[in-house]
Each structure stands twice: as C-alpha cells, then as structure tokens.
Design a protein around this motif. Structure first.
Motif, PDB file in Angstrom:
ATOM      1  N   LEU A  55      36.185  -6.340  68.434  1.00 29.88           N
ATOM      2  CA  LEU A  55      35.830  -6.861  67.104  1.00 29.88           C
ATOM      3  C   LEU A  55      34.326  -6.802  66.840  1.00 29.88           C
ATOM      4  O   LEU A  55      33.870  -7.118  65.754  1.00 29.88           O
ATOM      5  CB  LEU A  55      36.323  -8.298  66.940  1.00 29.88           C
ATOM      6  N   LYS A  56      33.580  -6.391  67.868  1.00 29.17           N
ATOM      7  CA  LYS A  56      32.128  -6.277  67.678  1.00 29.17           C
ATOM      8  C   LYS A  56      31.738  -4.833  67.352  1.00 29.17           C
ATOM      9  O   LYS A  56      30.586  -4.563  67.041  1.00 29.17           O
ATOM     10  CB  LYS A  56      31.389  -6.735  68.948  1.00 29.17           C
ATOM     11  N   ALA A  57      32.696  -3.929  67.466  1.00 27.88           N
ATOM     12  CA  ALA A  57      32.387  -2.519  67.217  1.00 27.88           C
ATOM     13  C   ALA A  57      31.961  -2.328  65.771  1.00 27.88           C
ATOM     14  O   ALA A  57      32.425  -3.050  64.881  1.00 27.88           O
ATOM     15  CB  ALA A  57      33.619  -1.663  67.502  1.00 27.88           C
ATOM     16  N   ASP A  58      31.069  -1.371  65.547  1.00 27.10           N
ATOM     17  CA  ASP A  58      30.659  -1.163  64.160  1.00 27.10           C
ATOM     18  C   ASP A  58      31.731  -0.365  63.425  1.00 27.10           C
ATOM     19  O   ASP A  58      32.751   0.021  63.992  1.00 27.10           O
ATOM     20  CB  ASP A  58      29.257  -0.545  64.068  1.00 27.10           C
ATOM     21  N   LEU A  59      31.467  -0.131  62.165  1.00 32.08           N
ATOM     22  CA  LEU A  59      32.498   0.429  61.285  1.00 32.08           C
ATOM     23  C   LEU A  59      33.122   1.718  61.811  1.00 32.08           C
ATOM     24  O   LEU A  59      34.342   1.870  61.836  1.00 32.08           O
ATOM     25  CB  LEU A  59      31.875   0.655  59.898  1.00 32.08           C
ATOM     26  N   SER A  60      32.267   2.631  62.302  1.00 29.16           N
ATOM     27  CA  SER A  60      32.798   3.934  62.705  1.00 29.16           C
ATOM     28  C   SER A  60      33.629   3.859  63.985  1.00 29.16           C
ATOM     29  O   SER A  60      34.510   4.691  64.208  1.00 29.16           O
ATOM     30  CB  SER A  60      31.648   4.928  62.869  1.00 29.16           C
ATOM     31  N   ASP A  61      33.349   2.851  64.816  1.00 30.71           N
ATOM     32  CA  ASP A  61      34.080   2.747  66.081  1.00 30.71           C
ATOM     33  C   ASP A  61      35.231   1.750  66.034  1.00 30.71           C
ATOM     34  O   ASP A  61      35.930   1.562  67.022  1.00 30.71           O
ATOM     35  CB  ASP A  61      33.129   2.326  67.210  1.00 30.71           C
ATOM     36  N   ARG A  62      35.371   1.102  64.908  1.00 28.10           N
ATOM     37  CA  ARG A  62      36.392   0.061  64.829  1.00 28.10           C
ATOM     38  C   ARG A  62      37.790   0.678  64.909  1.00 28.10           C
ATOM     39  O   ARG A  62      38.101   1.614  64.199  1.00 28.10           O
ATOM     40  CB  ARG A  62      36.214  -0.713  63.506  1.00 28.10           C
ATOM     41  N   GLN A  63      38.602   0.099  65.816  1.00 35.03           N
ATOM     42  CA  GLN A  63      39.961   0.615  65.993  1.00 35.03           C
ATOM     43  C   GLN A  63      40.867   0.205  64.841  1.00 35.03           C
ATOM     44  O   GLN A  63      40.760  -0.903  64.325  1.00 35.03           O
ATOM     45  CB  GLN A  63      40.567  -0.025  67.236  1.00 35.03           C
ATOM     46  N   ILE A  64      41.757   1.106  64.498  1.00 36.06           N
ATOM     47  CA  ILE A  64      42.715   0.790  63.444  1.00 36.06           C
ATOM     48  C   ILE A  64      43.912   0.033  64.034  1.00 36.06           C
ATOM     49  O   ILE A  64      44.451  -0.873  63.429  1.00 36.06           O
ATOM     50  CB  ILE A  64      43.188   2.102  62.753  1.00 36.06           C
ATOM     51  N   LEU A  71      45.364  -4.528  65.929  1.00 34.47           N
ATOM     52  CA  LEU A  71      44.889  -5.703  65.195  1.00 34.47           C
ATOM     53  C   LEU A  71      46.004  -6.721  64.949  1.00 34.47           C
ATOM     54  O   LEU A  71      45.784  -7.928  65.070  1.00 34.47           O
ATOM     55  CB  LEU A  71      44.284  -5.233  63.866  1.00 34.47           C
ATOM     56  N   GLY A  72      47.188  -6.227  64.624  1.00 33.06           N
ATOM     57  CA  GLY A  72      48.318  -7.120  64.349  1.00 33.06           C
ATOM     58  C   GLY A  72      48.660  -7.981  65.556  1.00 33.06           C
ATOM     59  O   GLY A  72      48.885  -9.183  65.436  1.00 33.06           O
ATOM     60  N   TYR A  81      46.672  -8.671  68.075  1.00 35.96           N
ATOM     61  CA  TYR A  81      45.542  -9.574  68.300  1.00 35.96           C
ATOM     62  C   TYR A  81      45.682 -10.818  67.408  1.00 35.96           C
ATOM     63  O   TYR A  81      45.521 -11.946  67.862  1.00 35.96           O
ATOM     64  CB  TYR A  81      44.235  -8.836  67.994  1.00 35.96           C
ATOM     65  N   LEU A  82      46.020 -10.609  66.144  1.00 33.60           N
ATOM     66  CA  LEU A  82      46.181 -11.735  65.217  1.00 33.60           C
ATOM     67  C   LEU A  82      47.328 -12.653  65.655  1.00 33.60           C
ATOM     68  O   LEU A  82      47.189 -13.872  65.641  1.00 33.60           O
ATOM     69  CB  LEU A  82      46.436 -11.234  63.790  1.00 33.60           C
TER      70      LEU A  82
END
Lengths: 133, 111
Positions: A90-99, A102-103, A105-106
């Motif tokens: 969750l600290k990755a910047d925009l270009s490295d953020r995983q798609i 997330l579900g 994790y939530l």
C-alpha cells in the motif's frame, strides 16, 4: 441462502448479510464493513473459483454465534486459497501499485477473522467472523 | 449505478451515483476511459451521491489515474467522498494516490 455465482447478485448478497448484521445490533459503520467484506469474498469466488464456468452457485450463510457474526460462503469451483495471496504494497507509488489482492486485503482488515478451507469433492468454504462492539 | 458527465473548460466532472461493485465497475471504468480516450485527463469524480464502492471500483480509478497522470498531463481527483467510502479508500491506501476535496466546486477549482 443460495445465490447464482454472478456479479449481478452481489447487491442481494450485501442486502442479505446487511439485514442480519442490522438485526444483530451492529452499527451502520460496521454494517458497511461487513457488506464490503462479503462483497469482496463473493466477487473473489465468482471471479476465481468459477472463472471459466457459468451456472455455478454460491451458498451464503450468516448468523450470530456467541456474540460474533459468522458469514460462510461455500462454492464448488476451483480451489482458490486466499491465504496464498500476497498482501498488496500500500506504500507503492501509482505506477507500481498492484491491481490484484486488494479485495482479500480489505476482507482481512474489515473482519476479525478470515478462514479458508478446500476439501476435494466437497468444495471450498470461506468463513469470516466479526465480533460485536 | 448511474454516471453523468459535465464538461468544463479546464476539466471534466464525472458524477457517479448509486453503487459501484464488480457488476457495475466495468461501466464506471468505461465512463472514465471515454474521457481519457478523448484526451480529457483532468477529471473530478463527484461521489456525493455514491452509496457504495468495492475494490472493483477502486481498481477502475487506479487504472484511469495511471492514464491521466502519464506525462503529467492531468489527474483524477475525488470530491464529496462519503465517510464510509473514504474509510475504505484509506484502508486500501488510496488516499495517497488521489486528492480529496470536500465538494466539487473546490475540486474543479483545483484545475
């Protein structure tokens, strides 16, 4: 309660768990969290367990046990062990953020416990628990 | 879910109403892509009438934010985000990727 494993039924799944959570005295904020976790869990089953098949079903049960809301979802799709899914950075910047990821994790963040088990011939069972208060 | 668009001189305002989940997120993503494909990269997503958004909606936002920020040509900002949705965005670490504004007027003024 049995639902067709299709995204169009997510509304009904959220309503189903939301009504029970409301009756059990959870706050609006907690109800939103419970509905979001149930949506993410069901979406995951529809997307991954039943990825190449149509006509699959998702059995959702929801009830209070010893002051805890227990939601379980059973499917007969492919095993998809959520415990193997890596936490997104969750600290990755925009270009490295995983798609992806997330579900799940939530779900883990919103609920107190998330368990998964897959038994050959008996399908997959996901259980999520939310304590009251 | 319903999406409507209002074009301003310096940006576009995308008003999203109702619920965005895995069933409706493709339509939401399509609305964002309809703007970026026209070369409109400065977008305010007005969430005042949004009731619910799952990670499927977050992914649509992330994908389009990448397209908008490329070459510094623009960005997506969020306006009037309801508290429950804001909490979920925070949990997902998305509040570091999007500017949040209290209302759409301030958000439009940002561009």
């Amino acid at each position: 309660m049995i639902f067709p494993a299709q995204f169009e039924f997510l509304d009904e799944i959220r309503r189903f768990v939301g009504e029970l959570a409301r009756k059990s005295g959870f706050s609006d904020k907690e109800i939103y969290s419970i509905q979001l976790a149930a949506d993410e869990a069901a979406s995951n089953i529809i997307e991954h367990a039943y990825q190449d098949s149509s006509g699959g079903m998702l059995e959702c049960s929801c009830g209070m046990e010893a002051g805890r809301l227990v939601i379980s979802m059973h499917d007969d799709g492919k095993p998809f062990d959520i415990s193997r899914v890596k936490e997104p950075n969750l600290k990755a910047d925009l270009s490295d953020r995983q798609i992806g990821g997330l579900g799940i994790y939530l779900m883990r963040k919103l609920m107190d416990e998330v368990h998964y088990e897959s038994k050959p011939g008996r399908g997959n069972l996901l259980t999520m628990i939310k304590r009251k208060g | 879910m319903e999406v409507s668009n209002q074009e301003f001189k310096h940006c576009d305002l995308l008003l999203v109403k109702g619920r965005v989940d895995s069933a409706t997120a493709p339509q939401f993503a399509h609305s964002l892509e309809a703007l970026t494909s026209k070369g409109r990269y400065k977008i305010v997503v007005d969430m005042a009438e949004l009731e619910y958004m799952s990670s499927a909606g977050f992914r649509a936002l992330l994908g389009s934010q990448r397209a908008c920020r490329r070459y510094n040509r623009g960005e997506i900002v969020l306006a009037a985000v309801p508290s429950r949705i804001r909490e979920a965005l925070e949990l997902a670490g998305f509040t570091e990727l999007f500017k949040l504004y209290d209302d759409n007027l301030k958000a439009v003024g940002n561009f």
